[in-house]
Design a protein around this motif. Structure first.
Motif, PDB file in Angstrom:
ATOM      1  N   ARG A  11       0.815  -1.200   0.000  1.00  0.00           N
ATOM      2  CA  ARG A  11       0.000   0.000   0.000  1.00  0.00           C
ATOM      3  C   ARG A  11       0.859   1.264   0.000  1.00  0.00           C
ATOM      4  O   ARG A  11       1.969   1.284   0.545  1.00  0.00           O
ATOM      5  N   ASP A  14      -4.631   6.254   2.789  1.00  0.00           N
ATOM      6  CA  ASP A  14      -4.210   5.241   1.819  1.00  0.00           C
ATOM      7  C   ASP A  14      -4.558   5.771   0.434  1.00  0.00           C
ATOM      8  O   ASP A  14      -5.730   6.019   0.134  1.00  0.00           O
ATOM      9  N   GLU A  64      -1.602   1.638  -4.543  1.00  0.00           N
ATOM     10  CA  GLU A  64      -0.926   0.357  -4.362  1.00  0.00           C
ATOM     11  C   GLU A  64       0.211   0.197  -5.365  1.00  0.00           C
ATOM     12  O   GLU A  64       0.236   0.834  -6.417  1.00  0.00           O
TER      13      GLU A  64
END
Length: 333
Positions: free
Chosen positions: A153, A304, A307
């Motif tokens: 992540r 977040d 990725e």
């Protein structure tokens, strides 16, 4: 001001022909030294034009120490270079006060520097700054790690504003629109444009070191000139790319204004500015929640944002190794 930044390892004080530092006294057994140098760029012109010199010193320190922490290094000491045509001691003192504040935020010592008067080289009131910092990490504890893999992540740490990149474009926009830096901003009636633009670069040292000490950080990237599209690839191994979702965070209003009122295209924004993300951290997917907690408790606004993916050329809007799918939609609403 220099005395206020003293830390373990400093030997002697300022005034000699060089500054001394003992890494063993700072707690290192087998240190690798990492050095960085940088400046503030044309952001200095706004400080000079507005007469506010007390924040650019923080920028100077930030641009160096943020580059050290991405290597896994703790900044140990800092030196500055201040050059001007004729010394204005008041402006110089304000600049040094900012440098000292930046050093305190980063936990490093201001152990020396150079003040150069060069008549004929600089216009009245003009000056330039450069900074130099050295940090250390125990051998074997450097970043980035070599185990970055698909599925990891990407966490984004919020910026405090424009930081210290892209100010030639910013100044061009203001010149074209004829806006004075003393005018209140379009998004905050209590803030002038000068104050907004001079918001100092955020220093991420202590929060990133916390994550690194917890063993969770695989890599950090300092988002400076080139934005996400050019700085994230610097930490990726061959065969890896990054997919980042711009809709995962809200772009600060100063960037939205530059894009809409200044006519800066979204792709150009992504290449020139941090657009709200000043640092990224790469962690294992299973460590993401704990990493978010550590960074948040250390004072960061973090989320977040994407990725790691396989392949050097992910499909997307920008960059050979970084894609920002939905860029137009995310930033134009």
């Amino acid at each position: 001001m220099a005395k206020s930044t003293l830390r373990a390892g400093v030997m002697g004080g300022i005034g000699g022909f060089g500054g001394l530092f003992d890494p063993r006294a700072a707690g290192y057994e087998d240190p690798v030294l990492i050095a960085a140098t940088d400046g503030v760029g044309t952001k200095l012109k706004i400080a000079i034009d507005t007469g506010h010199h007390d924040t650019v010193g923080i920028d100077l320190v930030a641009m160096c120490v943020n580059d050290l922490v991405v290597q896994g290094a703790e900044p140990l000491f800092f030196l500055d270079y201040f050059a001007t045509g004729r010394l204005d001691t008041g402006a110089a003192a304000d600049v040094v006060s900012g440098i000292a504040e930046g050093c305190r935020q980063a936990g490093c010592a201001l152990i020396g520097g150079e003040t150069a008067e060069m008549p004929g080289m600089y216009g009245d009131g003009d000056y330039d700054l450069a900074g130099f910092s050295v940090g250390a990490a125990e051998r074997g504890n450097l970043l980035p790690r070599d185990d970055i893999t698909p599925g990891d992540r990407i966490l984004g740490l919020a910026s405090s504003g424009i930081h210290s990149n892209g100010f030639s474009l910013v100044r061009h926009v203001f010149d074209q629109l004829g806006i004075d830096y003393g005018v209140k901003t379009a998004f905050n009636s209590e803030l002038t444009w000068g104050e907004a633009l001079l918001t100092p670069t955020r220093i991420y040292v202590k929060s990133c070191l916390e994550l690194h000490k917890a063993g969770l950080a695989k890599a950090f990237a300092h988002i400076t000139g080139g934005g996400l599209t050019e700085n994230v690839p610097r930490i990726l191994p061959d065969g890896m790319g990054a997919r980042i979702d711009p809709a995962a965070w809200s772009m600060p209003p100063v960037f939205s204004w530059l894009m809409t009122e200044g006519g800066v295209a979204p792709a150009e924004m992504a290449r020139t500015f941090n657009c709200g993300i000043g640092m990224v951290a790469i962690v294992r997917a299973e460590d993401a929640a704990e990493a978010l907690r550590i960074l948040s408790e250390a004072g960061e606004e973090v989320c977040d944002i994407g990725e790691i993916v396989a392949g050097n050329e992910p499909s997307g809007h920008d960059g050979e190794r970084v894609s920002l799918p939905g860029l137009e939609t995310a930033w134009l609403g």
